[in-house]
Design a protein around this motif. Sequence first.
Motif, PDB file in Angstrom:
ATOM      1  N   HIS A 101      37.831  40.533  44.285  1.00  0.00           N
ATOM      2  CA  HIS A 101      39.270  40.704  44.126  1.00  0.00           C
ATOM      3  C   HIS A 101      39.963  40.799  45.483  1.00  0.00           C
ATOM      4  O   HIS A 101      40.995  40.177  45.706  1.00  0.00           O
ATOM      5  CB  HIS A 101      39.562  41.957  43.290  1.00  0.00           C
ATOM      6  CG  HIS A 101      39.258  41.794  41.841  1.00  0.00           C
ATOM      7  ND1 HIS A 101      40.102  41.127  40.975  1.00  0.00           N
ATOM      8  CD2 HIS A 101      38.195  42.204  41.095  1.00  0.00           C
ATOM      9  CE1 HIS A 101      39.582  41.131  39.749  1.00  0.00           C
ATOM     10  NE2 HIS A 101      38.431  41.774  39.794  1.00  0.00           N
ATOM     11  N   ILE A 148      36.272  35.181  39.551  1.00  0.00           N
ATOM     12  CA  ILE A 148      37.527  35.779  39.104  1.00  0.00           C
ATOM     13  C   ILE A 148      38.735  34.926  39.453  1.00  0.00           C
ATOM     14  O   ILE A 148      39.849  35.235  39.029  1.00  0.00           O
ATOM     15  CB  ILE A 148      37.706  37.188  39.700  1.00  0.00           C
ATOM     16  CG1 ILE A 148      37.783  37.115  41.233  1.00  0.00           C
ATOM     17  CG2 ILE A 148      36.582  38.113  39.253  1.00  0.00           C
ATOM     18  CD1 ILE A 148      38.200  38.408  41.877  1.00  0.00           C
ATOM     19  N   ARG A 149      38.540  33.866  40.217  1.00  0.00           N
ATOM     20  CA  ARG A 149      39.666  33.002  40.587  1.00  0.00           C
ATOM     21  C   ARG A 149      39.161  31.593  40.875  1.00  0.00           C
ATOM     22  O   ARG A 149      37.970  31.385  41.132  1.00  0.00           O
ATOM     23  CB  ARG A 149      40.391  33.546  41.822  1.00  0.00           C
ATOM     24  CG  ARG A 149      39.592  33.444  43.103  1.00  0.00           C
ATOM     25  CD  ARG A 149      40.440  33.780  44.321  1.00  0.00           C
ATOM     26  NE  ARG A 149      40.949  35.147  44.277  1.00  0.00           N
ATOM     27  CZ  ARG A 149      40.237  36.217  44.642  1.00  0.00           C
ATOM     28  NH1 ARG A 149      38.993  36.071  45.066  1.00  0.00           N
ATOM     29  NH2 ARG A 149      40.749  37.428  44.584  1.00  0.00           N
TER      30      ARG A 149
END
Length: 241
Positions: A101, A148-149
Motif C-alpha cells: 500500500h 493491490i494495484r
Amino acid sequence: MITMDFDGAFPVQPGMSLLDVGAGQGRHSFEALRRGAVVTAFDMNESDLADIKGMFGAMELEGEVPDGASGSVLHGDARSMPFEDATFDRVIASEILEHIHEDDTVMAEIFRVVKPGGLVAVSVPRRWPERICWQLSDAYHEVEGGHIRIYRASELVAKLSRAGLQPYKQHHAHALHSPYWWLKCAVGTDNNDNPAVRAYHRLLVWDMMQAPFATRFTETALNPVAGKSFVVYLRKPEANV
C-alpha cells in the motif's frame, strides 16, 4: 528467469554492492552473485530467505561465486530498511511494489539507500496483461499479500521520479508468461494439475533451461506488445559538490 538487463541497461560488476529488495526466490540475487557482486537479499518471508541462503552456499560449493563476491540474507520491511544512507551501488525491486500500500514509502527508502550515481531497476506487472488476470480471477489478486494495484507505466515512472530518481531506460519482458497466467486464472490459480497448465509450465521450464533460439526470438519479438512485466531503470543523481 531474469527480468533485469544485467548485460546492458543495468550492469553489475565485480565488487559492487547490490540490494535485492523483496528478493522472493532469489533469481536476481543469484545472477548478481555469479557476476561478482556483494549481494544482500532482503525480504519479509523468512522461509524464502532460508532457501536463498542455502542456494548461496550451494553456489559457493560449486565454484560459481567469484573471488570477492558474497551473498547474505536479511529479514525486514521494505518500508523501513535497516541500512545506512547511500549504502548500495545497485538496487533491484522486482515485482514488489504492486503488493504494498505504501509504495511511495518504499520508493523513498530505495532512493535513500542507493549511492549517488548508483542504479535502480524496478519491475511491475504490465497494465493490460495484468487487467486480464484480474478479470479472469478474483483469487489471483484478492489474497493476503496479493496484488493491490495495477500501475500504468507512466504512473510508476512519475512516482519514482518524484522520489528523486532519474529514469533512463525502460522495456517489457516475459511475453511468453502472459498467456500462462491467463490460463491459470481461467482454470483456477491453484489448479496446477490442469493438463494445459502443466504442459505450458513444462514449456516455460524448457525455455528457461535450454534458451532455444525459436522461443528466445519469439519472446523478444512479442515483448513490446505482450510482455508481462514493465521494467524501468533509474539513476540516483550525483551529490552536489
